[in-house]
Design a protein around this motif. Structure first.
Motif, PDB file in Angstrom:
ATOM      1  N   ILE A  25       0.976  -1.296   0.078  1.00 22.95           N
ATOM      2  CA  ILE A  25       0.142   0.170   0.414  1.00 22.95           C
ATOM      3  C   ILE A  25       0.710   1.206  -0.114  1.00 22.95           C
ATOM      4  O   ILE A  25       2.342   0.975   0.848  1.00 22.95           O
ATOM      5  N   GLU A  26       0.754   2.254  -0.852  1.00 23.26           N
ATOM      6  CA  GLU A  26       1.532   3.712  -0.993  1.00 23.26           C
ATOM      7  C   GLU A  26       0.046   4.677  -0.654  1.00 23.26           C
ATOM      8  O   GLU A  26      -1.181   4.776  -1.241  1.00 23.26           O
ATOM      9  N   GLY A 109      -4.719   5.987  -1.774  1.00 26.01           N
ATOM     10  CA  GLY A 109      -4.850   7.439  -1.541  1.00 26.01           C
ATOM     11  C   GLY A 109      -4.176   8.604  -2.138  1.00 26.01           C
ATOM     12  O   GLY A 109      -2.339   8.594  -1.663  1.00 26.01           O
ATOM     13  N   LEU A 110      -4.862   9.480  -2.066  1.00 24.03           N
ATOM     14  CA  LEU A 110      -3.993  10.774  -2.181  1.00 24.03           C
ATOM     15  C   LEU A 110      -3.635  12.194  -1.361  1.00 24.03           C
ATOM     16  O   LEU A 110      -5.121  12.349  -1.367  1.00 24.03           O
ATOM     17  N   GLU A 185      -4.063  14.967  13.911  1.00 20.92           N
ATOM     18  CA  GLU A 185      -4.631  14.067  14.430  1.00 20.92           C
ATOM     19  C   GLU A 185      -5.321  13.435  13.051  1.00 20.92           C
ATOM     20  O   GLU A 185      -5.618  11.955  13.075  1.00 20.92           O
ATOM     21  N   GLN A 186      -6.020  14.501  12.169  1.00 23.03           N
ATOM     22  CA  GLN A 186      -7.010  13.800  11.135  1.00 23.03           C
ATOM     23  C   GLN A 186      -5.779  13.212  10.256  1.00 23.03           C
ATOM     24  O   GLN A 186      -6.765  12.440   9.283  1.00 23.03           O
ATOM     25  N   LEU A 187      -5.141  13.936  10.229  1.00 17.26           N
ATOM     26  CA  LEU A 187      -4.357  13.536   9.056  1.00 17.26           C
ATOM     27  C   LEU A 187      -3.515  12.137   8.921  1.00 17.26           C
ATOM     28  O   LEU A 187      -4.383  11.084   8.685  1.00 17.26           O
ATOM     29  N   GLU A 188      -3.542  11.673  10.407  1.00 14.87           N
ATOM     30  CA  GLU A 188      -3.812  10.310  11.046  1.00 14.87           C
ATOM     31  C   GLU A 188      -4.479   9.049  10.872  1.00 14.87           C
ATOM     32  O   GLU A 188      -4.350   8.326  10.946  1.00 14.87           O
ATOM     33  N   GLN A 189      -5.495  10.346  11.257  1.00 13.04           N
ATOM     34  CA  GLN A 189      -6.985   9.349  11.377  1.00 13.04           C
ATOM     35  C   GLN A 189      -7.118   8.343   9.827  1.00 13.04           C
ATOM     36  O   GLN A 189      -7.136   7.010   9.344  1.00 13.04           O
ATOM     37  N   TRP A 194      -6.592   4.093   5.011  1.00  9.14           N
ATOM     38  CA  TRP A 194      -6.019   4.160   3.838  1.00  9.14           C
ATOM     39  C   TRP A 194      -4.860   2.375   4.160  1.00  9.14           C
ATOM     40  O   TRP A 194      -4.904   1.634   3.445  1.00  9.14           O
ATOM     41  N   PHE A 195      -4.049   2.840   5.136  1.00  6.46           N
ATOM     42  CA  PHE A 195      -3.788   1.870   4.926  1.00  6.46           C
ATOM     43  C   PHE A 195      -4.334   0.584   6.218  1.00  6.46           C
ATOM     44  O   PHE A 195      -3.248  -0.620   5.504  1.00  6.46           O
ATOM     45  N   GLY A 196      -5.134   1.084   5.850  1.00  7.93           N
ATOM     46  CA  GLY A 196      -6.224  -0.821   6.679  1.00  7.93           C
ATOM     47  C   GLY A 196      -5.711  -0.770   8.553  1.00  7.93           C
ATOM     48  O   GLY A 196      -5.760  -2.213   8.933  1.00  7.93           O
TER      49      GLY A 196
END
Length: 200
Positions: A25-26, A109-110, A185-189, A194-196
């Motif tokens: 996954i990228e 995801g982008l 926090e929102q970015l990490e979530q 996306w990373f599962g």
């Protein structure tokens, strides 16, 4: 400790054909040369010098790949839209960017980084259209959020969210500041999703 602080630099590639095996996954980070992409990556990974913050925007013309674990990678795409890059390089880069988004199987995801004061410029929109056409979810990250007062920031976020509906795709908009950690926090979530790493 954040999962993202264990990231390690893997390779720099001149174009997508040199990226290595198309598996796992990228998640790619893209943005105009002065959108604060390197600072955002450094903030996310808690590493000051992971992505080089250049005083000269547009200098990084390589794709940088960072490994989180055996199957997950962050991909830092070159900054675009900088006036001093020769036209043929811009054209070549736009072509490889489109190819990367549409042909690379492992991209899930982008993240498109845009200065909160100047969201959705032409190239940002083109990039998001490509991603939507490829069925990719997009996180539009409005950087340098500390430059606006709270009320103005909220107003800008609402306006940008409304504008994002026009893409008719999975486009989320959040504010971000690498200076004071707004939106981290929102970015990490979103990345975790996306990373599962978390179930939807």
């Amino acid at each position: 400790m954040s999962y993202y602080s264990q990231v390690k630099f893997s390779i720099s590639a001149p174009d997508i054909s040199h990226l290595g095996a198309d598996e796992g996954i990228e998640i790619a980070f893209a943005g105009r040369s002065n959108a604060g992409k390197s600072s955002a990556l450094n903030k996310l990974t808690r590493q000051k010098g992971l992505a080089r913050t250049s005083k000269t925007p547009g200098r990084t013309q390589l794709i940088n790949v960072f490994t989180l674990d055996e199957t997950r990678r962050l991909v830092d795409l070159p900054g675009y839209g900088f006036a001093q890059v020769p036209l043929e390089i811009k054209k070549k880069w736009q072509k490889s960017l489109g190819e990367y988004l549409q042909k690379r199987e492992s991209i899930k995801g982008l993240v498109v980084l845009m200065d909160i004061r100047h969201p959705f410029k032409d190239l940002d929109q083109e990039l998001i259209h490509w991603a939507v056409a490829a069925g990719l979810p997009v996180l539009a990250l409005l950087t340098k959020a500390d430059k606006l007062k709270s009320g103005k920031r909220k107003q800008q976020l609402l306006m940008t969210r409304e504008a994002a509906m026009a893409f008719c795709g999975d486009v989320t908009v959040e504010v971000f500041s690498s200076l004071n950690g707004i939106g981290l926090e929102q970015l990490e979530q979103k990345l975790n999703q996306w990373f599962g790493l978390i179930k939807d």
